[in-house]
Write a protein that holds these residues in place. Sequence first.
Motif, PDB file in Angstrom:
ATOM      1  N   SER A 151     -28.848 -26.409   3.008  1.00 57.86           N
ATOM      2  CA  SER A 151     -28.671 -27.815   2.398  1.00 57.86           C
ATOM      3  C   SER A 151     -29.842 -28.002   1.379  1.00 57.86           C
ATOM      4  CB  SER A 151     -29.287 -28.604   3.839  1.00 57.86           C
ATOM      5  OG  SER A 151     -30.598 -28.565   3.833  1.00 57.86           O
TER       6      SER A 151
ATOM      7  N   LEU B 168     -26.175 -28.114   6.637  1.00 55.93           N
ATOM      8  CA  LEU B 168     -25.985 -29.324   7.192  1.00 55.93           C
ATOM      9  C   LEU B 168     -25.162 -29.310   8.194  1.00 55.93           C
ATOM     10  CD1 LEU B 168     -27.535 -32.313   6.555  1.00 55.93           C
ATOM     11  CD2 LEU B 168     -25.237 -32.936   5.857  1.00 55.93           C
TER      12      LEU B 168
ATOM     13  N   SER C  49     -28.806 -39.280   9.576  1.00 55.39           N
ATOM     14  CA  SER C  49     -29.599 -38.251   9.183  1.00 55.39           C
ATOM     15  C   SER C  49     -30.923 -38.972   8.718  1.00 55.39           C
ATOM     16  CB  SER C  49     -29.015 -37.560   7.807  1.00 55.39           C
ATOM     17  OG  SER C  49     -29.212 -38.097   6.673  1.00 55.39           O
TER      18      SER C  49
END
Length: 506
Positions: A442, A152, A380
Amino acid sequence: MTAVPGAFCLVLHSHLPWVPGHGVWPLGEEWLFQAWAESYVPLVAELDSLAAEGFRDVLTLGVTPVLAAQLDHPRMRREVGTWVGLWEQRARELGFSPAQSRREAAEREYAAAARTASQLESRWSAGGSPVWASLRDNGIVELLGGPAAHPLLPLLQPSFVDVPLRAGIDDAVWRLGARPRGVWLPECAWAPALAAPLSAAGVGHFVVDEQTVRDSGGHPHAAWQVAGTDLVAVPRDLDVTNLIWSSRTGYPAAGAYRDFHAREEYTGVRLWAITEPDVGEHRKRPYDPAAADRQLEHDVEHFVGAVRERLLGLHEAHGRPGLVTAAYDTELFGHWWHEGPDFLGRAIRALAAAGVRVTTLTGAIDQGLVAGELDLQSGSWGAGKDFSVWEGPAVADLAHENEWLQRRWLDLMAAERAAGRLQTRRRDLDQLLTSLFHALSSDWAFLVTRGQSVDYARDRAELHRREFHALAQLVEDGRSDDAALTAARMGLRDNAFPELDARIHG
């Protein structure tokens, strides 16, 4: 039919964390084999059919570097063939059932396994990279790049962000022979601080969530130039995307489609239709391909109508062509939704027949479907549309440990450079960086937050952290022979990026 103003972009994001040597079933290599056989192979077969019919610029395809490495991995290429052979054997076993419906299912299942085996032996015989490169070179898809092992990016240390980003892009050049113009940001996670490293890496465009653009004062009906940069952000249109994506109301939830979860006890073959939500196998209907085909035709017609009306409505309301972008995980099509690859092929054909221009992200940008500049704020596509899935209370410890991993790497490389020990390539540093990439994936925090395979996810994160620290200690202590041996041992299992040179990315 009269051409519809604007364009439609389909974006597929293909990703799995590194699994070779990290379990087989139910967690580990089985994930890769299922996605490969049930999603990637039929998707490519559909794209090849579209190419033979003259279609070009069909969709934009992201293949993360860590997935590309697995689809090129010599042992995984052998083992997926074995897995498909076992699939054929399970179908044969089911064929001995006294029930006609099960024998028919066995025949279908065996045929599907045999087709997949044939494709793996021909189209996929040299691994994934030649497949992706041929689709790109023949103008069928645009390929997106991305950071090495799906970290991420907004949660990385500012001085480290460019390390996995450049390593991933360099890996794409090495495997595929060309630098991608766009990238897939893991989890569609964007923050303004990413503008500089993305620009420095030569990135042109990326996908963001609709809510990220709306929270910044924009709309999802065009691409946007990130203010003060040459970067272009393309938002997914959630209303259109959710026609498929929604787990409750999306097309894959229709009762006629094959149920993903319900399997025959001994062979694992999926025998039933979904029928109704949340009902047991005793209340499910046997899967009927003809009924599923009728449902597919209905859903394709509905999807094409929705896209067409969306574009016509945007043109009428704003007086200019609009852009509709639908973005999904590739593994939804085929693995989770059995009929998904067929849907994609039919939808592309039907959209073109309905006068809708289907193109890639690059095609849409080159067409001028960019609304203007936007001061793009953080966001996101995760729950909450923020970064809480990856740094919230359930995974705060993982986020904290990841920060210290990066700091140790940066300090270690600074010390090695100051001591003049980076004159030649060093496998211990290459493997150390690879282990760091795996630790920062992630996927581990996502699985823990979602309550899925929590033990596996935590164990994987801990394993890569522990191995990173052990090897880093050997390097820092000057035990070069031990570091080299340890790196070689780790690399037997986890050398995802054989061309990675840590000196370049340190």
